[in-house]
Motif scaffolding. Structure first.
Motif, PDB file in Angstrom:
ATOM      1  N   UNK A 217     -23.976   1.078  35.447  1.00  0.00           N
ATOM      2  CA  UNK A 217     -24.420  -0.006  36.506  1.00  0.00           C
ATOM      3  C   UNK A 217     -24.281  -1.454  36.148  1.00  0.00           C
ATOM      4  N   UNK A 218     -23.140  -1.639  35.273  1.00  0.00           N
ATOM      5  CA  UNK A 218     -22.845  -3.009  34.805  1.00  0.00           C
ATOM      6  C   UNK A 218     -23.619  -3.435  33.744  1.00  0.00           C
ATOM      7  N   UNK A 219     -24.783  -2.687  33.281  1.00  0.00           N
ATOM      8  CA  UNK A 219     -25.760  -3.142  32.264  1.00  0.00           C
ATOM      9  C   UNK A 219     -24.944  -2.607  30.886  1.00  0.00           C
ATOM     10  N   UNK A 220     -25.212  -3.408  29.713  1.00  0.00           N
ATOM     11  CA  UNK A 220     -24.984  -2.986  28.511  1.00  0.00           C
ATOM     12  C   UNK A 220     -26.221  -3.495  27.442  1.00  0.00           C
ATOM     13  N   UNK A 221     -25.956  -2.955  26.310  1.00  0.00           N
ATOM     14  CA  UNK A 221     -27.013  -3.354  25.231  1.00  0.00           C
ATOM     15  C   UNK A 221     -26.111  -3.772  24.339  1.00  0.00           C
ATOM     16  N   UNK A 222     -26.329  -5.121  23.941  1.00  0.00           N
ATOM     17  CA  UNK A 222     -25.307  -5.893  22.830  1.00  0.00           C
ATOM     18  C   UNK A 222     -26.217  -5.819  21.641  1.00  0.00           C
ATOM     19  N   UNK A 253     -30.224  -7.250  26.009  1.00  0.00           N
ATOM     20  CA  UNK A 253     -29.885  -6.557  27.392  1.00  0.00           C
ATOM     21  C   UNK A 253     -28.861  -7.600  28.028  1.00  0.00           C
ATOM     22  N   UNK A 254     -27.703  -7.026  28.639  1.00  0.00           N
ATOM     23  CA  UNK A 254     -26.816  -7.943  29.300  1.00  0.00           C
ATOM     24  C   UNK A 254     -26.327  -7.348  30.430  1.00  0.00           C
ATOM     25  N   UNK A 260     -16.904 -14.713  41.443  1.00  0.00           N
ATOM     26  CA  UNK A 260     -15.778 -15.152  42.041  1.00  0.00           C
ATOM     27  C   UNK A 260     -14.481 -14.218  41.910  1.00  0.00           C
ATOM     28  N   UNK A 261     -13.421 -14.582  42.185  1.00  0.00           N
ATOM     29  CA  UNK A 261     -12.180 -13.853  42.329  1.00  0.00           C
ATOM     30  C   UNK A 261     -11.774 -13.745  40.747  1.00  0.00           C
ATOM     31  N   UNK A 262     -11.896 -12.520  40.265  1.00  0.00           N
ATOM     32  CA  UNK A 262     -11.385 -11.938  38.896  1.00  0.00           C
ATOM     33  C   UNK A 262     -12.115 -12.669  37.796  1.00  0.00           C
ATOM     34  N   UNK A 263     -13.529 -12.975  38.208  1.00  0.00           N
ATOM     35  CA  UNK A 263     -14.347 -13.733  37.227  1.00  0.00           C
ATOM     36  C   UNK A 263     -15.681 -12.839  37.049  1.00  0.00           C
ATOM     37  N   UNK A 264     -16.045 -13.111  35.991  1.00  0.00           N
ATOM     38  CA  UNK A 264     -17.452 -12.475  35.726  1.00  0.00           C
ATOM     39  C   UNK A 264     -18.496 -13.401  35.195  1.00  0.00           C
ATOM     40  N   UNK A 265     -19.747 -13.012  35.554  1.00  0.00           N
ATOM     41  CA  UNK A 265     -21.031 -13.837  35.027  1.00  0.00           C
ATOM     42  C   UNK A 265     -21.559 -12.994  34.193  1.00  0.00           C
ATOM     43  N   UNK A 266     -22.092 -13.330  32.847  1.00  0.00           N
ATOM     44  CA  UNK A 266     -23.055 -12.539  32.169  1.00  0.00           C
ATOM     45  C   UNK A 266     -24.536 -13.154  32.383  1.00  0.00           C
ATOM     46  N   UNK A 267     -25.441 -12.388  32.568  1.00  0.00           N
ATOM     47  CA  UNK A 267     -26.744 -12.451  32.868  1.00  0.00           C
ATOM     48  C   UNK A 267     -27.662 -11.753  31.553  1.00  0.00           C
ATOM     49  N   UNK A 268     -28.049 -12.599  30.864  1.00  0.00           N
ATOM     50  CA  UNK A 268     -28.732 -12.261  29.917  1.00  0.00           C
ATOM     51  C   UNK A 268     -30.359 -11.927  29.920  1.00  0.00           C
ATOM     52  N   UNK A 269     -30.728 -10.693  29.432  1.00  0.00           N
ATOM     53  CA  UNK A 269     -32.060 -10.226  29.731  1.00  0.00           C
ATOM     54  C   UNK A 269     -32.835 -10.427  28.114  1.00  0.00           C
ATOM     55  N   UNK A 270     -34.031  -9.339  28.069  1.00  0.00           N
ATOM     56  CA  UNK A 270     -34.754  -9.388  26.861  1.00  0.00           C
ATOM     57  C   UNK A 270     -34.144  -9.248  25.726  1.00  0.00           C
ATOM     58  N   UNK A 271     -34.415  -9.685  24.549  1.00  0.00           N
ATOM     59  CA  UNK A 271     -33.866  -9.400  23.358  1.00  0.00           C
ATOM     60  C   UNK A 271     -34.818  -9.017  22.156  1.00  0.00           C
ATOM     61  N   UNK A 272     -34.286  -8.288  21.342  1.00  0.00           N
ATOM     62  CA  UNK A 272     -35.492  -8.028  20.193  1.00  0.00           C
ATOM     63  C   UNK A 272     -34.855  -8.117  18.894  1.00  0.00           C
TER      64      UNK A 272
END
Length: 284
Positions: A217-222, A253-254, A260-272
Protein backbone atom coordinates in the motif's frame (compact mmCIF):
# COMPACT_ATOMS: atom_id res chain seq x y z
CA UNK A 1 25.07 -16.44 8.15
CA UNK A 2 22.69 -14.76 5.73
CA UNK A 3 18.94 -14.23 6.08
CA UNK A 4 16.70 -13.89 3.01
CA UNK A 5 12.94 -13.24 2.91
CA UNK A 6 10.81 -14.59 0.07
CA UNK A 7 7.30 -15.79 -0.78
CA UNK A 8 4.27 -13.96 -2.14
CA UNK A 9 3.95 -12.00 1.12
CA UNK A 10 7.57 -12.47 2.24
CA UNK A 11 6.27 -14.99 4.77
CA UNK A 12 9.33 -17.25 4.44
CA UNK A 13 12.66 -16.42 6.03
CA UNK A 14 15.62 -18.52 4.94
CA UNK A 15 18.82 -18.68 6.98
CA UNK A 16 21.96 -20.02 5.27
CA UNK A 17 25.24 -20.67 7.08
CA UNK A 18 28.81 -20.47 5.78
CA UNK A 19 28.79 -23.99 4.30
CA UNK A 20 25.42 -23.76 2.56
CA UNK A 21 23.13 -25.42 5.10
CA UNK A 22 19.71 -23.75 5.09
CA UNK A 23 16.91 -23.39 7.63
CA UNK A 24 13.41 -22.18 6.78
CA UNK A 25 11.09 -20.24 9.08
CA UNK A 26 7.50 -19.58 8.02
CA UNK A 27 5.96 -16.53 9.65
CA UNK A 28 2.34 -17.62 9.12
CA UNK A 29 2.70 -21.06 10.72
CA UNK A 30 5.54 -20.01 13.07
CA UNK A 31 7.32 -23.26 12.24
CA UNK A 32 11.07 -23.71 11.77
CA UNK A 33 12.25 -26.40 9.37
CA UNK A 34 15.81 -27.59 9.91
CA UNK A 35 15.89 -30.39 7.30
CA UNK A 36 16.14 -28.09 4.30
CA UNK A 37 18.33 -29.13 1.34
CA UNK A 38 21.85 -27.82 1.23
CA UNK A 39 22.91 -25.28 -1.38
CA UNK A 40 24.75 -26.54 -4.45
CA UNK A 41 27.86 -24.73 -3.31
CA UNK A 42 28.99 -21.66 -1.37
CA UNK A 43 28.26 -18.25 -2.89
CA UNK A 44 30.54 -15.32 -2.09
CA UNK A 45 28.99 -11.92 -1.27
CA UNK A 46 25.47 -13.19 -2.01
CA UNK A 47 22.57 -11.06 -3.21
CA UNK A 48 19.03 -12.42 -3.25
CA UNK A 49 15.71 -11.60 -4.91
CA UNK A 50 12.26 -13.08 -4.36
CA UNK A 51 10.13 -13.85 -7.42
CA UNK A 52 6.74 -15.36 -6.66
CA UNK A 53 7.27 -18.10 -4.08
CA UNK A 54 10.85 -18.78 -5.24
CA UNK A 55 14.21 -17.41 -4.11
CA UNK A 56 17.12 -16.59 -6.43
CA UNK A 57 20.63 -16.14 -5.01
CA UNK A 58 23.66 -14.89 -6.94
CA UNK A 59 27.19 -13.90 -6.09
CA UNK A 60 27.49 -10.15 -5.79
CA UNK A 61 30.91 -10.43 -7.41
CA UNK A 62 30.70 -13.18 -10.08
CA UNK A 63 34.22 -12.37 -11.25
CA UNK A 64 35.78 -13.91 -8.15
CA UNK A 65 34.54 -17.45 -8.75
CA UNK A 66 32.88 -17.60 -12.18
CA UNK A 67 30.99 -20.78 -12.94
CA UNK A 68 27.75 -22.64 -12.48
CA UNK A 69 27.72 -22.29 -8.69
CA UNK A 70 27.48 -18.50 -8.61
CA UNK A 71 23.73 -18.44 -9.44
CA UNK A 72 21.24 -20.73 -7.67
CA UNK A 73 17.50 -20.91 -7.08
CA UNK A 74 15.43 -22.40 -4.28
CA UNK A 75 12.25 -23.74 -5.89
CA UNK A 76 9.31 -25.72 -4.55
CA UNK A 77 8.87 -28.31 -7.29
CA UNK A 78 8.68 -32.02 -8.04
CA UNK A 79 11.88 -33.69 -6.98
CA UNK A 80 13.97 -35.53 -9.59
CA UNK A 81 12.96 -39.19 -9.81
CA UNK A 82 10.00 -38.73 -7.47
CA UNK A 83 6.36 -37.71 -7.48
CA UNK A 84 6.76 -35.78 -4.26
CA UNK A 85 7.14 -32.01 -4.22
CA UNK A 86 9.54 -30.21 -1.92
CA UNK A 87 12.11 -27.43 -1.77
CA UNK A 88 15.23 -27.99 -3.84
CA UNK A 89 18.26 -25.93 -4.85
CA UNK A 90 19.08 -25.70 -8.57
CA UNK A 91 22.18 -24.33 -10.29
CA UNK A 92 21.34 -21.80 -12.99
CA UNK A 93 23.26 -20.40 -15.93
CA UNK A 94 25.57 -17.61 -14.73
CA UNK A 95 25.39 -14.18 -16.40
CA UNK A 96 27.45 -14.02 -19.65
CA UNK A 97 29.60 -11.16 -18.40
CA UNK A 98 32.90 -12.80 -19.27
CA UNK A 99 31.90 -14.04 -22.71
CA UNK A 100 31.27 -10.43 -23.75
CA UNK A 101 34.18 -8.87 -21.85
CA UNK A 102 37.02 -11.38 -21.41
CA UNK A 103 40.01 -9.32 -22.45
CA UNK A 104 42.21 -9.66 -19.41
CA UNK A 105 40.26 -7.11 -17.36
CA UNK A 106 40.13 -7.13 -13.59
CA UNK A 107 37.09 -9.28 -12.96
CA UNK A 108 36.99 -8.61 -9.25
CA UNK A 109 35.97 -4.96 -9.71
CA UNK A 110 34.52 -4.50 -13.19
CA UNK A 111 31.95 -7.27 -12.84
CA UNK A 112 30.82 -6.53 -9.31
CA UNK A 113 27.03 -6.18 -9.26
CA UNK A 114 26.23 -2.62 -8.25
CA UNK A 115 22.44 -2.71 -8.58
CA UNK A 116 19.70 -5.25 -9.22
CA UNK A 117 15.90 -5.49 -9.38
CA UNK A 118 12.97 -7.70 -10.36
CA UNK A 119 10.96 -6.48 -13.37
CA UNK A 120 7.45 -7.69 -14.30
CA UNK A 121 7.77 -10.62 -11.86
CA UNK A 122 9.51 -12.48 -14.68
CA UNK A 123 12.98 -10.93 -15.09
CA UNK A 124 15.96 -10.30 -12.84
CA UNK A 125 18.07 -7.31 -13.88
CA UNK A 126 21.67 -6.97 -12.74
CA UNK A 127 23.96 -4.04 -13.40
CA UNK A 128 27.77 -3.80 -13.41
CA UNK A 129 30.17 -0.98 -14.13
CA UNK A 130 32.27 -2.99 -16.60
CA UNK A 131 29.69 -5.01 -18.54
CA UNK A 132 26.48 -2.98 -18.47
CA UNK A 133 23.06 -4.34 -17.53
CA UNK A 134 21.75 -7.86 -18.18
CA UNK A 135 18.34 -9.49 -17.77
CA UNK A 136 17.60 -13.07 -16.73
CA UNK A 137 14.27 -14.44 -17.97
CA UNK A 138 12.87 -16.80 -15.36
CA UNK A 139 10.62 -18.75 -17.75
CA UNK A 140 13.25 -19.51 -20.41
CA UNK A 141 16.36 -19.43 -18.19
CA UNK A 142 18.13 -17.25 -20.76
CA UNK A 143 20.23 -14.13 -20.28
CA UNK A 144 20.07 -11.09 -22.56
CA UNK A 145 21.92 -7.80 -22.54
CA UNK A 146 19.82 -4.67 -22.06
CA UNK A 147 22.54 -2.11 -22.71
CA UNK A 148 25.95 -0.76 -21.76
CA UNK A 149 24.39 1.53 -19.17
CA UNK A 150 24.05 0.90 -15.43
CA UNK A 151 20.94 1.06 -13.29
CA UNK A 152 20.67 4.38 -11.39
CA UNK A 153 20.60 2.62 -8.02
CA UNK A 154 22.92 1.12 -5.45
CA UNK A 155 22.01 -2.37 -4.30
CA UNK A 156 18.50 -3.74 -4.59
CA UNK A 157 15.66 -1.60 -5.94
CA UNK A 158 12.13 -2.55 -4.86
CA UNK A 159 9.08 -2.28 -7.11
CA UNK A 160 6.21 -0.19 -5.67
CA UNK A 161 3.13 -1.34 -7.61
CA UNK A 162 0.92 1.51 -6.33
CA UNK A 163 3.07 3.97 -8.31
CA UNK A 164 4.54 1.67 -11.00
CA UNK A 165 8.05 2.79 -10.01
CA UNK A 166 11.16 1.23 -8.48
CA UNK A 167 12.38 2.64 -5.18
CA UNK A 168 16.04 2.46 -4.24
CA UNK A 169 19.09 4.48 -3.22
CA UNK A 170 21.35 6.74 -5.26
CA UNK A 171 24.77 5.17 -5.99
CA UNK A 172 26.90 7.89 -4.41
CA UNK A 173 25.21 9.13 -1.24
CA UNK A 174 22.40 6.58 -0.61
CA UNK A 175 19.52 9.02 -0.92
CA UNK A 176 16.05 7.59 -1.55
CA UNK A 177 15.08 7.78 -5.21
CA UNK A 178 12.68 6.33 -7.79
CA UNK A 179 12.95 5.34 -11.45
CA UNK A 180 10.79 3.69 -14.13
CA UNK A 181 12.76 0.72 -15.40
CA UNK A 182 10.19 -0.24 -18.04
CA UNK A 183 10.85 3.02 -19.92
CA UNK A 184 14.44 2.03 -20.70
CA UNK A 185 15.80 0.43 -23.85
CA UNK A 186 19.21 -0.50 -25.28
CA UNK A 187 20.17 3.09 -26.10
CA UNK A 188 18.18 4.85 -23.39
CA UNK A 189 19.05 4.05 -19.78
CA UNK A 190 16.48 4.60 -17.02
CA UNK A 191 16.58 8.00 -15.36
CA UNK A 192 15.69 9.03 -11.83
CA UNK A 193 12.22 10.50 -11.23
CA UNK A 194 12.40 11.58 -7.61
CA UNK A 195 15.37 12.09 -5.30
CA UNK A 196 14.88 12.99 -1.65
CA UNK A 197 17.93 14.73 -0.18
CA UNK A 198 16.48 15.71 3.20
CA UNK A 199 18.14 13.02 5.27
CA UNK A 200 19.53 14.81 8.33
CA UNK A 201 22.05 13.15 10.65
CA UNK A 202 24.84 14.22 13.03
CA UNK A 203 28.19 14.89 11.41
CA UNK A 204 29.92 12.03 13.23
CA UNK A 205 27.45 9.45 11.84
CA UNK A 206 28.98 7.65 8.87
CA UNK A 207 26.40 6.04 6.59
CA UNK A 208 27.69 2.61 5.49
CA UNK A 209 24.73 0.86 3.88
CA UNK A 210 20.96 0.98 3.43
CA UNK A 211 18.07 -1.29 2.56
CA UNK A 212 14.33 -1.16 1.84
CA UNK A 213 11.60 -3.49 3.08
CA UNK A 214 8.28 -3.05 1.20
CA UNK A 215 5.20 -3.24 3.44
CA UNK A 216 2.46 -2.83 0.83
CA UNK A 217 0.00 0.00 0.00
CA UNK A 218 2.87 2.38 -0.74
CA UNK A 219 4.44 1.88 2.71
CA UNK A 220 8.09 0.88 3.10
CA UNK A 221 10.53 0.48 5.96
CA UNK A 222 13.84 2.21 5.26
CA UNK A 223 16.83 0.79 7.11
CA UNK A 224 20.10 2.72 7.23
CA UNK A 225 23.29 1.42 8.84
CA UNK A 226 25.66 3.84 10.54
CA UNK A 227 29.09 3.83 12.15
CA UNK A 228 30.23 6.37 14.71
CA UNK A 229 33.47 6.78 16.64
CA UNK A 230 33.26 8.28 20.16
CA UNK A 231 35.97 10.69 21.22
CA UNK A 232 37.49 8.41 23.86
CA UNK A 233 40.02 5.80 22.76
CA UNK A 234 41.73 2.79 24.34
CA UNK A 235 45.14 1.15 24.08
CA UNK A 236 45.98 -2.39 23.02
CA UNK A 237 48.53 -4.61 24.79
CA UNK A 238 51.36 -2.94 22.82
CA UNK A 239 50.33 0.57 23.84
CA UNK A 240 48.98 1.47 20.39
CA UNK A 241 45.89 3.67 20.33
CA UNK A 242 42.60 2.11 19.31
CA UNK A 243 39.30 3.87 18.76
CA UNK A 244 36.06 2.27 19.89
CA UNK A 245 33.28 2.31 17.33
CA UNK A 246 29.52 1.99 17.58
CA UNK A 247 27.46 0.40 14.84
CA UNK A 248 23.70 0.82 14.70
CA UNK A 249 20.72 0.90 12.37
CA UNK A 250 17.95 3.45 12.04
CA UNK A 251 14.60 2.03 10.93
CA UNK A 252 12.10 4.53 9.56
CA UNK A 253 8.57 4.12 8.24
CA UNK A 254 7.90 5.93 4.96
CA UNK A 255 4.78 6.31 2.80
CA UNK A 256 4.87 7.43 -0.83
CA UNK A 257 1.98 9.63 -2.02
CA UNK A 258 1.10 11.28 -5.30
CA UNK A 259 2.09 14.96 -5.32
CA UNK A 260 1.01 15.96 -8.79
CA UNK A 261 1.59 14.68 -12.29
CA UNK A 262 4.47 12.14 -12.34
CA UNK A 263 5.68 13.29 -8.92
CA UNK A 264 5.71 11.64 -5.52
CA UNK A 265 5.78 12.98 -1.99
CA UNK A 266 7.52 11.12 0.82
CA UNK A 267 5.84 11.14 4.25
CA UNK A 268 8.03 10.04 7.15
CA UNK A 269 6.63 8.20 10.14
CA UNK A 270 8.14 6.87 13.34
CA UNK A 271 11.83 5.94 13.43
CA UNK A 272 13.75 3.67 15.78
CA UNK A 273 17.46 3.27 16.48
CA UNK A 274 18.91 -0.19 17.10
CA UNK A 275 22.48 -0.44 18.43
CA UNK A 276 24.43 -3.57 17.47
CA UNK A 277 27.26 -3.15 19.97
CA UNK A 278 30.10 -1.04 21.35
CA UNK A 279 32.94 -3.58 21.27
CA UNK A 280 34.36 -2.93 17.80
CA UNK A 281 37.76 -1.23 17.66
CA UNK A 282 39.86 0.11 14.80
CA UNK A 283 43.50 1.31 14.82
CA UNK A 284 44.01 5.06 14.83
Amino acid sequence: MNFMAFGLDRENLLAVDQIGRSFLYNHDSRLLRTGMPKMRGPISDPISVAVGDSLYVMSGNPGQLPGQGCFQALLHTRLPGSRAEDWCWYSLQPPPLFADHDNGVDRSSRFEIGAYAVVDDSQIWISTSGAGTYSYDIASGAWSKLGNWALPFRGRAEYIPEHNLWLGFTPDDLQLCTADLTASCELRPPVLHDVWTDMNRPEDWTLTDASIVPLGSGHVCVVRFFLTCPEESIEDVYGDALEKTETFAVLEGVKLLKAGWAQLRMVKHKSERYVFGHDLVIPL
